[in-house]
Design a protein around this motif. Sequence first.
Motif, short mmCIF file in Angstrom:
data_model
loop_
_atom_site.label_atom_id
_atom_site.label_comp_id
_atom_site.label_asym_id
_atom_site.label_seq_id
_atom_site.Cartn_x
_atom_site.Cartn_y
_atom_site.Cartn_z
N LEU A 1 0.84 -1.21 0.00
CA LEU A 1 0.00 0.00 0.00
C LEU A 1 0.87 1.25 0.00
CD1 LEU A 1 -2.78 -1.02 2.57
CD2 LEU A 1 -3.08 -0.71 0.12
N HIS A 2 1.95 1.21 0.79
CA HIS A 2 2.85 2.38 0.84
C HIS A 2 3.61 2.54 -0.48
CE1 HIS A 2 2.65 3.84 5.10
NE2 HIS A 2 1.96 2.70 5.18
N THR A 3 4.00 1.41 -1.07
CA THR A 3 4.69 1.49 -2.37
C THR A 3 3.74 2.07 -3.41
OG1 THR A 3 5.95 -0.47 -1.77
CG2 THR A 3 5.96 0.15 -4.09
N ILE A 33 -5.29 8.00 4.11
CA ILE A 33 -4.81 7.24 5.28
C ILE A 33 -3.36 6.80 5.09
CG2 ILE A 33 -5.14 5.05 6.56
CD1 ILE A 33 -8.19 5.57 6.23
N ILE A 34 -3.03 6.29 3.91
CA ILE A 34 -1.64 5.86 3.69
C ILE A 34 -0.71 7.08 3.64
CG2 ILE A 34 -0.07 4.58 2.14
CD1 ILE A 34 -2.17 2.83 3.60
N GLY A 35 -1.20 8.18 3.06
CA GLY A 35 -0.38 9.40 3.02
C GLY A 35 -0.02 9.90 4.41
N ASN A 36 -0.91 9.69 5.36
CA ASN A 36 -0.66 10.18 6.72
C ASN A 36 -0.09 9.12 7.65
OD1 ASN A 36 -1.59 13.03 6.79
ND2 ASN A 36 -3.44 12.08 5.95
N CYS A 37 0.08 7.88 7.15
CA CYS A 37 0.61 6.80 8.00
C CYS A 37 2.13 6.91 8.07
CB CYS A 37 0.18 5.45 7.42
SG CYS A 37 0.85 4.06 8.33
N LYS A 38 2.67 6.94 9.27
CA LYS A 38 4.12 7.13 9.44
C LYS A 38 4.86 5.80 9.64
CE LYS A 38 3.92 11.81 9.94
NZ LYS A 38 2.79 12.01 9.00
N GLU A 39 4.11 4.70 9.70
CA GLU A 39 4.74 3.40 9.96
C GLU A 39 5.54 2.93 8.75
OE1 GLU A 39 4.14 1.49 12.86
OE2 GLU A 39 3.09 3.25 13.66
N VAL A 40 6.55 2.09 9.02
CA VAL A 40 7.28 1.44 7.93
C VAL A 40 7.30 -0.07 8.20
CG1 VAL A 40 8.73 3.39 7.23
CG2 VAL A 40 9.48 1.90 9.09
N PHE A 84 6.00 -4.09 7.71
CA PHE A 84 4.63 -4.60 7.80
C PHE A 84 3.97 -4.09 9.07
CE2 PHE A 84 6.62 -7.63 4.91
CZ PHE A 84 5.67 -7.65 3.89
N HIS A 85 2.79 -3.57 8.95
CA HIS A 85 2.08 -3.00 10.10
C HIS A 85 0.58 -3.00 9.80
CE1 HIS A 85 2.96 0.25 7.27
NE2 HIS A 85 1.85 0.82 7.68
N PRO A 86 -0.24 -3.02 10.83
CA PRO A 86 -1.69 -3.06 10.56
C PRO A 86 -2.24 -1.70 10.15
CG PRO A 86 -1.26 -3.09 12.93
CD PRO A 86 0.08 -3.09 12.26
N HIS A 87 -3.24 -1.73 9.27
CA HIS A 87 -4.02 -0.53 8.92
C HIS A 87 -5.46 -0.80 9.33
CE1 HIS A 87 -0.79 0.24 5.76
NE2 HIS A 87 -0.78 1.32 6.53
N PRO A 88 -6.26 0.24 9.51
CA PRO A 88 -7.67 -0.01 9.84
C PRO A 88 -8.33 -0.82 8.73
CG PRO A 88 -7.29 2.31 9.28
CD PRO A 88 -5.95 1.67 9.42
ZN LIG Z 1 0.85 2.39 6.83
#
Ligand SMILES: [Zn+2]
Length: 417
Positions: free
Chosen positions: A338-340, A376-383, A385-389
Amino acid sequence: FTTAFVLYIYRHPVSRSKMMSSESATPPAERLQSLSAVGASVQIKKDISPIKYFRSGIQMEKVARAYAKEGDLERAYKILHRFITLFIEKLPKHPLYKKAEASRMKEYSKKIHGALDLASDIKQRLSDQYATEYQSFLERQKRNEIAKLAEAQSKLEECKDYNLKSVTMDPVTDDSQSALMVIEEQHPEDSMSDYCKPKQNYESSSSIDSSNYILEQRKPSVDRSLKPATNINEIVSPTLDGLRCVKIPERLPEYFLAVVQKNTASNIETCGILSGHLMKEVFQVTHVIIPKQHGTADSCTTEEEEEIFDYQDSRDLVTLGWIHTHPSQTSFLSSVDLHTQYSYQIMMPEAIAIVCAPRYNQTGYFTLTRDDGLDIIGNCKEVGFHPHPSHPILFEECKHICLDSTHEVQLVDLRST
Ligand SMILES: [Zn+2]
Ligand SMILES: [Zn+2]
């Protein structure tokens, strides 16, 4: 001379002026503003290097020039505005901006200056075009008002005649009554009753009562000539969901799987970059570039990305998305995927992700949902594998692609070079 015939004459009092496509009811400044709004929400991700942003910027400029060449100035301006927001406003705040390789950055900066000139040229052309279109809307509106006044005046005159004739006319027959109903159906948008109603004593006759009922039940009249003109760009540029169509050679996933078979058999993911160009109003995927990379069972990381860019730049190709395998899983976008995908889609809204899952015989063509997914992905700071809503939905099957059997695709394997 029956009643129905009299009514029929009233249906065509004044011919309407034809709607012109090159006008708009929206003031020029407002139209430019709405094009600019798109770029404002772009987020800079620190895990995407400044060099990568610059490379994408150069491709955005190429796409903008292609749009401008096709005459689609609005789309060209939108992409350039996103580009300017990114490079002038947001990228300098990137934590690695000052550490980026100076010589490369300098080289890219030069290319980007051309985009700024292009943006200001297109903005001027759009401003002029919008001003002309708005002016012709205002002029036509004025002409319509004058025509309406004249129409009202002439109807009043005719009403006098009509009421005069009604008094001396034979009672309405069943035939003329049904003729009236047919006419009502044929011309529902026209209105005459506002101007001309039979006198009170005439309405008391039962046959006329029912005809009046039909007249009163009708929808209010609408002057369609006042409807804002359709934007001419929407006529010449077919889009799906506001996106240009991406044409993908239908055997592309099959060819890609054949080339990366060795990795898949060893349960190692492989990725490739979908590349192509704007051709007759659609994005045509013509190449898959398989970069140097290292992979695991559920991830792959590209190396020496400069090679991809150089290959594309020398052939005037732009990135239209990416393809990768899931050797042992189904076809979907993982949190890392999703981030890619975000990094592709934020630069090029049409960019897609193809996921091949040969074990399940699945091929997915995905995109982030344009409101929730991108936000949501634009504002997600995790790198990593991590859970998303799980709600709202972050990605979906693309609607703006078409599989194409007329073009072949070229696979460029840079892994062995
Ligand atoms: Zn994320
Ligand atoms: Zn994946």
